[in-house]
Design an enzyme around this catalytic site. Structure first.
Site, PDB file in Angstrom:
ATOM      1  N   THR A  10       0.829  -1.212   0.000  1.00 33.97           N
ATOM      2  CA  THR A  10       0.000   0.000   0.000  1.00 33.97           C
ATOM      3  C   THR A  10       0.864   1.263   0.000  1.00 33.97           C
ATOM      4  O   THR A  10       0.736   2.114  -0.886  1.00 33.97           O
ATOM      5  CB  THR A  10      -0.918  -0.003   1.248  1.00 33.97           C
ATOM      6  OG1 THR A  10      -1.667  -1.215   1.248  1.00 33.97           O
ATOM      7  CG2 THR A  10      -1.866   1.176   1.233  1.00 33.97           C
ATOM      8  N   VAL A  11       1.747   1.389   0.973  1.00 33.22           N
ATOM      9  CA  VAL A  11       2.540   2.625   1.090  1.00 33.22           C
ATOM     10  C   VAL A  11       3.634   2.664   0.017  1.00 33.22           C
ATOM     11  O   VAL A  11       3.827   3.681  -0.667  1.00 33.22           O
ATOM     12  CB  VAL A  11       3.157   2.750   2.510  1.00 33.22           C
ATOM     13  CG1 VAL A  11       4.044   3.979   2.608  1.00 33.22           C
ATOM     14  CG2 VAL A  11       2.051   2.814   3.553  1.00 33.22           C
ATOM     15  N   LYS A  92       5.604   2.361  12.250  1.00 32.79           N
ATOM     16  CA  LYS A  92       5.593   2.800  13.657  1.00 32.79           C
ATOM     17  C   LYS A  92       5.878   1.679  14.634  1.00 32.79           C
ATOM     18  O   LYS A  92       6.539   1.879  15.649  1.00 32.79           O
ATOM     19  CB  LYS A  92       4.258   3.481  13.993  1.00 32.79           C
ATOM     20  CG  LYS A  92       3.013   2.661  13.709  1.00 32.79           C
ATOM     21  CD  LYS A  92       2.438   3.003  12.368  1.00 32.79           C
ATOM     22  CE  LYS A  92       1.589   1.875  11.828  1.00 32.79           C
ATOM     23  NZ  LYS A  92       0.448   2.330  11.060  1.00 32.79           N
ATOM     24  N   GLU A 116       8.003  10.614   9.359  1.00 32.65           N
ATOM     25  CA  GLU A 116       6.786  11.436   9.442  1.00 32.65           C
ATOM     26  C   GLU A 116       5.527  10.604   9.186  1.00 32.65           C
ATOM     27  O   GLU A 116       4.502  10.785   9.850  1.00 32.65           O
ATOM     28  CB  GLU A 116       6.869  12.571   8.408  1.00 32.65           C
ATOM     29  CG  GLU A 116       5.694  13.513   8.424  1.00 32.65           C
ATOM     30  CD  GLU A 116       5.579  14.273   9.729  1.00 32.65           C
ATOM     31  OE1 GLU A 116       6.433  15.123  10.001  1.00 32.65           O
ATOM     32  OE2 GLU A 116       4.620  14.008  10.484  1.00 32.65           O
ATOM     33  N   GLY A 121      -0.411   9.700   9.568  1.00 26.78           N
ATOM     34  CA  GLY A 121      -0.491   9.589   8.104  1.00 26.78           C
ATOM     35  C   GLY A 121       0.106  10.799   7.404  1.00 26.78           C
ATOM     36  O   GLY A 121       1.282  11.101   7.548  1.00 26.78           O
ATOM     37  N   ILE A 123      -0.569  13.966   7.860  1.00 28.69           N
ATOM     38  CA  ILE A 123      -0.477  15.226   8.623  1.00 28.69           C
ATOM     39  C   ILE A 123       0.986  15.482   8.967  1.00 28.69           C
ATOM     40  O   ILE A 123       1.648  14.586   9.475  1.00 28.69           O
ATOM     41  CB  ILE A 123      -1.250  15.140   9.966  1.00 28.69           C
ATOM     42  CG1 ILE A 123      -2.680  14.681   9.762  1.00 28.69           C
ATOM     43  CG2 ILE A 123      -1.207  16.475  10.695  1.00 28.69           C
ATOM     44  CD1 ILE A 123      -3.406  14.411  11.076  1.00 28.69           C
ATOM     45  N   LYS A 192       2.525   5.067  18.042  1.00 22.35           N
ATOM     46  CA  LYS A 192       2.535   6.470  17.597  1.00 22.35           C
ATOM     47  C   LYS A 192       2.747   7.426  18.766  1.00 22.35           C
ATOM     48  O   LYS A 192       3.408   8.456  18.624  1.00 22.35           O
ATOM     49  CB  LYS A 192       1.231   6.782  16.862  1.00 22.35           C
ATOM     50  CG  LYS A 192       1.120   6.037  15.528  1.00 22.35           C
ATOM     51  CD  LYS A 192      -0.297   6.069  14.981  1.00 22.35           C
ATOM     52  CE  LYS A 192      -0.370   5.414  13.607  1.00 22.35           C
ATOM     53  NZ  LYS A 192      -1.754   5.235  13.131  1.00 22.35           N
ATOM     54  N   GLY A 289      -3.963   5.535   5.045  1.00 26.56           N
ATOM     55  CA  GLY A 289      -4.257   5.302   3.630  1.00 26.56           C
ATOM     56  C   GLY A 289      -3.027   5.518   2.774  1.00 26.56           C
ATOM     57  O   GLY A 289      -2.051   6.152   3.179  1.00 26.56           O
TER      58      GLY A 289
HETATM   59  N1  HSE Z   1      -3.644   1.379  10.572  1.00 27.95           N
HETATM   60  C1  HSE Z   1      -3.248   2.738  10.713  1.00 27.95           C
HETATM   61  C2  HSE Z   1      -4.463   3.585  11.019  1.00 27.95           C
HETATM   62  C3  HSE Z   1      -2.566   3.206   9.470  1.00 27.95           C
HETATM   63  O1  HSE Z   1      -5.587   3.098  10.826  1.00 27.95           O
HETATM   64  O2  HSE Z   1      -4.315   4.712  11.456  1.00 27.95           O
HETATM   65  C4  HSE Z   1      -1.933   4.553   9.579  1.00 27.95           C
HETATM   66  O3  HSE Z   1      -0.892   4.571  10.521  1.00 27.95           O
END
Ligand code: HSE
Length: 384
Positions: A10-11, A92, A116, A121, A123, A192, A289
């Site tokens: 995804t990323v 993370k 970051e 995400g 932000i 986080k 996302g």
């Molecule tokens: N699974 C994490 C969330 C992804 O839903 O925030 C983003 O860090």
């Protein structure tokens, strides 16, 4: 600048798209290698399944880790730093688990380790903390740092939707972790919070020392009770300076409808910092996302391209000092009945505790031999 991308999920897929389509044209950034699993088809000439190809190419300056999970991500990042490469990661869980080790190597090799995309995400939250720290001491931070659970809670609250159905949608939309247990049990927010505390306070709290409760046991009845009493349920992570040191926690919160957090819906994240001269500042945006996270990763790569020599701050390992933390807590579910003696006599229509030390509540919860109840902190307001 040549970049090796580890992982094309995804990323990683989002990072490749942004760099190839938007930035590659200028020649400023160039992905030269993409590390894939051996079973993955080589659909791009830059793909390799051998990490030695990347470490052996002296032109690679930045390694972007987009594999996720602890291993092999941790080993690859450690080796990249040891070889004198800058590293960008949005992982993370791995970063929170191994931060002191990785930071020590980055400092020794005079390279940068940026992350970051790991918190909030897209932000620029960690960047905001770094900017605040140029002038202020940060006293605290608090907010919504998980898109999946905010998506679930918002849809349950606003549309009466079902928990399992919303979790499955969050997975389809690419918000949830591969194993969404970390999302719904508060462990993703715990990582986080750990990394936010590093940035805010230059202090590393072991993730296991941060109490974390999630939303696994929340029910429509809890949401209805909260709504009827002027509250909205949100999963909140926070960190504070105390007189003795630093404390941090992750817990659902019944936030007053007058609190901005109550109105942050969908997969959005919103987190506030409180600092000396700016006061409270709040940062809000797409917290999960593909594209928002990839955007944050590419911002970090550009930051390295612009300032490759900026040294990493020293960080001290600290104890999580929960001794002064007190709160009023909402508990529901059958196991909560064994905690009835904590009842607040002013709120008889649900198990809401008297104001009590968090440490006492944690002790009581740890002794329950059955499934945990749904636990949330009640925001105390002056509305009476
Ligand atoms: N699974 C994490 C969330 C992804 O839903 O925030 C983003 O860090």
């Amino acid at each position: 600048m040549k970049i090796a991308l580890l992982g094309i999920g995804t990323v990683g897929g989002g990072v490749r798209q942004i760099i190839d389509q938007a930035l590659g044209m200028t020649g400023r950034l160039q992905i030269s290698h993409i590390l894939i699993r051996p079973e993955h088809d080589k659909t791009d000439p830059r793909m390799t399944d051998d990490y030695a190809d990347i470490l052996g190419d002296p032109e690679v300056e930045v390694v972007v880790e987009a594999i996720g999970g602890l291993e092999p991500a941790h080993t690859y990042v450690r080796q990249a730093l040891e070889s004198g490469r800058h590293v960008v990661s949005s992982n993370k869980k791995m970063l929170a688990a191994y931060y002191p080790e990785l930071l020590a190597i980055a400092r020794q090799k005079n390279v940068r380790l940026l992350y970051e995309g790991s918190c909030g995400g897209g932000i620029p939250w960690l960047a905001a903390l770094a900017r605040l720290k140029r002038i202020d001491h940060i006293q605290s931070f608090q907010g919504i740092l998980n898109g999946t659970t905010n998506y679930i809670l918002s849809n349950m609250t606003e549309k009466g939707r079902d928990f399992a159905e919303m979790l499955s949608q969050a997975q389809e939309l690419g918000y949830a972790e591969a194993d969404p247990t970390d999302d719904i049990d508060g462990l993703d927010v715990r990582s986080k919070v750990c990394l936010s505390a590093v940035q805010a306070f230059d202090a590393y709290l072991k993730p296991e020392s941060i109490p974390a409760y999630g939303i696994r046991h929340v029910t429509a009845q809890d949401i209805a009770w909260a709504g009827a009493h002027g509250y909205t349920i949100k999963l909140v992570g926070s960190g504070y300076r105390t007189e003795q040191g630093i404390c941090a926690q992750v817990m659902p919160m019944l936030v007053s409808d007058r609190n901005l957090l109550a109105h942050v819906g969908a997969n959005l994240n919103a987190v506030s910092a409180s600092s000396d001269t700016l006061g409270v500042s709040t940062y809000i945006g797409q917290g999960a996302g593909r594209n928002p996270t990839a955007h944050a990763v590419v911002q970090d790569i550009l930051e390295i391209a612009e300032q490759p020599q900026l040294p990493m701050n020293e960080v001290q390992t600290a104890e999580n000092d929960l001794s002064g933390v007190q709160g009023v807590y909402y508990l529901s579910g059958r196991p909560a009945e064994t905690l009835r003696d904590l009842q607040n006599p002013d709120i008889p229509d649900a198990l809401v505790t008297r104001k009590m030390p968090l440490a006492e509540l944690l002790e009581r919860l740890s002794k329950l031999d059955s499934q945990l109840p749904f636990v949330a902190q009640l925001e105390e307001t002056d509305k009476g």
